[in-house]
Write a protein that holds these residues in place. Structure first.
Motif, PDB file in Angstrom:
ATOM      1  N   MET A   1       0.840  -1.174   0.000  1.00 47.97           N
ATOM      2  CA  MET A   1       0.000   0.000   0.000  1.00 47.97           C
ATOM      3  C   MET A   1       0.887   1.239   0.000  1.00 47.97           C
ATOM      4  O   MET A   1       1.833   1.341   0.763  1.00 47.97           O
ATOM      5  CB  MET A   1      -0.905  -0.027   1.231  1.00 47.97           C
ATOM      6  N   GLU A   2       0.584   2.163  -0.847  1.00 49.48           N
ATOM      7  CA  GLU A   2       1.330   3.415  -0.948  1.00 49.48           C
ATOM      8  C   GLU A   2       0.780   4.419   0.061  1.00 49.48           C
ATOM      9  O   GLU A   2      -0.428   4.610   0.173  1.00 49.48           O
ATOM     10  CB  GLU A   2       1.185   3.965  -2.366  1.00 49.48           C
ATOM     11  N   PRO A   7       0.998  12.242   4.795  1.00 48.84           N
ATOM     12  CA  PRO A   7       1.270  11.342   5.918  1.00 48.84           C
ATOM     13  C   PRO A   7       2.658  10.690   5.834  1.00 48.84           C
ATOM     14  O   PRO A   7       3.293  10.444   6.850  1.00 48.84           O
ATOM     15  CB  PRO A   7       0.162  10.298   5.828  1.00 48.84           C
ATOM     16  N   ARG A   8       3.123  10.443   4.612  1.00 50.85           N
ATOM     17  CA  ARG A   8       4.447   9.843   4.452  1.00 50.85           C
ATOM     18  C   ARG A   8       5.531  10.772   4.986  1.00 50.85           C
ATOM     19  O   ARG A   8       6.466  10.336   5.673  1.00 50.85           O
ATOM     20  CB  ARG A   8       4.715   9.527   2.982  1.00 50.85           C
ATOM     21  N   LEU A   9       5.415  12.072   4.717  1.00 50.42           N
ATOM     22  CA  LEU A   9       6.400  13.031   5.223  1.00 50.42           C
ATOM     23  C   LEU A   9       6.344  13.135   6.745  1.00 50.42           C
ATOM     24  O   LEU A   9       7.383  13.262   7.400  1.00 50.42           O
ATOM     25  CB  LEU A   9       6.190  14.396   4.578  1.00 50.42           C
ATOM     26  N   VAL A  10       5.148  13.086   7.299  1.00 49.24           N
ATOM     27  CA  VAL A  10       5.009  13.128   8.754  1.00 49.24           C
ATOM     28  C   VAL A  10       5.655  11.884   9.365  1.00 49.24           C
ATOM     29  O   VAL A  10       6.410  11.972  10.340  1.00 49.24           O
ATOM     30  CB  VAL A  10       3.525  13.255   9.154  1.00 49.24           C
ATOM     31  N   ALA A  11       5.381  10.706   8.772  1.00 53.28           N
ATOM     32  CA  ALA A  11       5.984   9.463   9.261  1.00 53.28           C
ATOM     33  C   ALA A  11       7.501   9.507   9.098  1.00 53.28           C
ATOM     34  O   ALA A  11       8.239   9.065   9.978  1.00 53.28           O
ATOM     35  CB  ALA A  11       5.394   8.265   8.527  1.00 53.28           C
ATOM     36  N   ARG A  12       7.971  10.059   7.982  1.00 57.14           N
ATOM     37  CA  ARG A  12       9.415  10.160   7.745  1.00 57.14           C
ATOM     38  C   ARG A  12      10.066  11.008   8.834  1.00 57.14           C
ATOM     39  O   ARG A  12      11.123  10.644   9.363  1.00 57.14           O
ATOM     40  CB  ARG A  12       9.693  10.776   6.376  1.00 57.14           C
ATOM     41  N   ASN A  13       9.451  12.121   9.187  1.00 53.68           N
ATOM     42  CA  ASN A  13      10.000  12.966  10.247  1.00 53.68           C
ATOM     43  C   ASN A  13      10.030  12.236  11.589  1.00 53.68           C
ATOM     44  O   ASN A  13      10.966  12.411  12.374  1.00 53.68           O
ATOM     45  CB  ASN A  13       9.226  14.273  10.357  1.00 53.68           C
ATOM     46  N   ALA A  14       9.024  11.418  11.849  1.00 50.99           N
ATOM     47  CA  ALA A  14       9.013  10.623  13.082  1.00 50.99           C
ATOM     48  C   ALA A  14      10.153   9.612  13.070  1.00 50.99           C
ATOM     49  O   ALA A  14      10.836   9.418  14.085  1.00 50.99           O
ATOM     50  CB  ALA A  14       7.670   9.919  13.247  1.00 50.99           C
TER      51      ALA A  14
END
Length: 95
Positions: A1-2, A7-14
């Motif tokens: 799943m892409e 949200p991907r950038l937020v997860a990346r920062n986490a």
């Protein structure tokens, strides 16, 4: 799943914040009340997410090498990464 870009950038920062944690601070996640018990964690379900997390942040390998296997098993390391914040949990569910 892409994962959608926002949200991907937020997860990346986490994930980036996890890789910059001192090892001792990272290990304290295991004592948090929200920590998934090791017996309920199945690393094979999240292996692809772990690979994606390393692609997001190569510095995560440094933390991995500091912890595995001297302090944690690989499975326990990724269990702590996956539950360290709701944002990384999102990444692990979607990757």
């Amino acid at each position: 799943m892409e994962i959608p870009e926002g949200p991907r950038l937020v997860a990346r920062n986490a994930i980036l914040s996890i890789s910059s944690m001192p090892t001792a601070d990272f290990l304290t996640i295991a004592s948090e009340p929200y920590c998934i018990p090791a017996e309920e964690w199945n690393f094979s379900d999240y292996h692809a997410a772990a690979a994606a997390a390393v692609q997001e942040d190569g510095k995560l390998n440094k933390l991995t090498y500091a912890c595995v296997p001297r302090k944690l098993s690989e499975s326990d390391f990724w269990r702590l990464v996956g539950i360290s914040s709701p944002l990384t949990a999102l990444h692990f569910r979607c990757a």
